[in-house]
Design a protein around this motif. Structure first.
Motif: not given
Length: 485
Positions: A99-123
């Motif tokens: 709960t005290t690190g939502q900004g950092m977790l959001a950034s890491l989640f968005e990085l996961q999504e960016i890498l997922r998108e550019v590689t065409g992977m599911a996760g």
């Protein structure tokens, strides 16, 4: 000169750093030193000057063109460093509540999504702390997949002869037998050799595309079809993703698992043994096996996904979740570049490589694959130059240091004799590339007119030509007090 050689008895800097002579009372007697710690006795100014001078002797991406083939040594934007060191990122303890690190977790989640998108992977999982560890995670997931299907007779990993050296090492670490596959005279995988190797023992094929030969394998879809038909999986070594970023997705080529070298494609700090980051992405069938923890999102709230909800995961690869500071730098880089900018990375990386290839070929340097376009890197073979002048790839590399350029990769891949593997990356200007061509032109002329100059290179650096065999087999980096005598 070593800093110990500047040492004088009684010269200290204790005013700025008081010396504690009494050990803490809670340290066990068995752990206390019996002899004084041997340290140089120098002033603060001497220390600063000594290490500053040493740093100025280094070749680095911030100071020199660094065309290190297959390693993508490109500029690291300072904005990524600044934003990754914001107090909200830098001061957060890894055990603090979600709960005290939502900004950092959001950034890491968005990085996961960016890498997922550019590689065409599911996760994607960000937890591997280096490319080599990402490689290990990828092959470990292949093993877990086959084990989960009770198909444990698959004990072979196929690897092209042009692969990175870590590939067979990783496969062996995961308990697999390595079987090499030939490539043809155009740099593509030999399909007949692949067919001969495929069978019920095949767990997977490890492949880099574009390959270390600097060419894109034109049979990739057929390769994927044949490997899958044989029951194996395709692993993508992401070392060369810079060439296809935003253009082609490994997932669309048929790959099942990929690791990414963030210090290459996503421009985080590179070299010196770390810190690194080697995220892994997987196709749908491998999602249950992703290493944990990674970030999930539920109704706008971010949280860690762990073994509790992913019991088939291959587990943890680090104490927490990887090198967060490096991951945040990659995230900033990806956001700054943006969706529109990523294809331009590939455009200019390949343009720069092909520009250098054509210019150097006109000088007389021999392309290893003259009928193929370069991708982001290319191979020259100096076999003919060596036969005519005695000048080797090592000689050319050492002479480049004299001319202010870091040498490209030499003698890799091993299948190309006297090879130089050159990768300019997209961050170099045409003026810098032209200067490199001029240096290579001068070296070409010296090789034919005065090869002894190249044999003696480097002549302008603090360390001259060393006995490489002795350095490798008898390396001694320890300073001992008796050396003063």
């Amino acid at each position: 000169m070593l800093i110990f050689e500047r040492s004088k008895p009684g010269r200290t800097n204790s005013a700025h750093m008081p010396v504690v002579s009494t050990p803490p009372s809670d340290v066990p007697e068995t752990l206390l030193r019996r002899t004084p710690l041997v340290l140089p006795e120098v002033s603060e100014l001497q220390v600063v000057r000594h290490y500053t001078r040493l740093s100025q002797r280094n070749f680095a991406i911030d100071t020199h063109f660094y065309p290190l083939g297959s390693c993508t040594m490109k500029y690291n934007p300072r904005i990524a460093n600044r934003l990754a060191m914001l107090p909200g990122f830098l001061d957060r303890h890894p055990l603090a509540p979600e709960t005290t690190g939502q900004g950092m977790l959001a950034s890491l989640f968005e990085l996961q999504e960016i890498l997922r998108e550019v590689t065409g992977m599911a996760g994607v999982s960000l937890t591997p702390m280096a490319g080599a560890q990402g490689e290990f995670a990828g092959v470990a997931m292949i093993r877990a997949y086959h084990k989960g299907r009770h198909d444990e007779g698959r004990d072979q990993i196929l690897i092209p002869k042009a692969a990175h050296g870590t590939n067979p090492a990783t496969a062996a670490m995961c308990g697999y037998e390595v079987r090499e596959i030939d490539v043809d005279d155009q740099g593509d995988i030999d399909l007949a050799a692949l067919d001969a190797a495929l069978g019920p023992r095949t767990a997977g094929l490890m492949l880099t595309n574009p390959s270390t030969l600097g060419v894109f394998d034109r049979h990739i879809l057929e390769i994927a079809r044949r490997v899958h038909a044989a029951g194996g999986l395709l692993y993508y070594d992401g070392a060369n993703l810079n060439a296809i970023l935003g253009k082609v997705k490994p997932g669309d080529m048929g790959f099942d698992v990929i690791h990414l070298n963030l210090h290459k494609t996503f421009s985080t700090p590179h070299g010196g043994g770390g810190p690194g980051a080697g995220p892994v992405g997987v196709a749908e069938r491998l999602l249950p096996f992703l290493p944990v923890p990674y970030v999930g999102e539920t109704r706008g709230q971010y949280h860690w996904i762990t073994e509790k909800t992913r019991p088939q995961s291959i587990g943890r690869l680090s104490t927490f979740m990887g090198n967060t500071g490096v991951l945040l730098r990659a995230y900033v880089y990806a956001r700054v570049v943006g969706r529109e900018g990523m294809p331009r990375i590939a455009d200019y990386a390949t343009l720069n490589a092909n520009y250098l290839l054509v210019r150097l070929a006109r000088l007389g340097y021999e392309p290893a694959y003259p009928k193929r376009r370069a991708t982001h890197e290319f191979l020259l073979t100096l076999k003919t130059l060596k036969e005519r002048t005695g000048v080797t790839a090592t000689d050319v590399a050492k002479r480049l240091l004299d001319k202010g350029f870091h040498a490209p990769t030499v003698y890799f891949p091993l299948m190309v004799p006297e090879c130089l593997l050159i990768e300019p990356t997209e961050t170099e200007s045409r003026e810098e590339l032209d200067a490199f061509v001029t240096a290579m032109e001068e070296i070409w002329r010296e090789a034919h007119e005065s090869p002894e100059v190249l044999k003696a290179a480097p002549e302008r650096l603090p360390v001259r030509r060393v006995d490489e065999v002795r350095a490798a087999r008898g390396l001694d980096l320890a300073w001992r007090p008796e050396a003063r005598a």
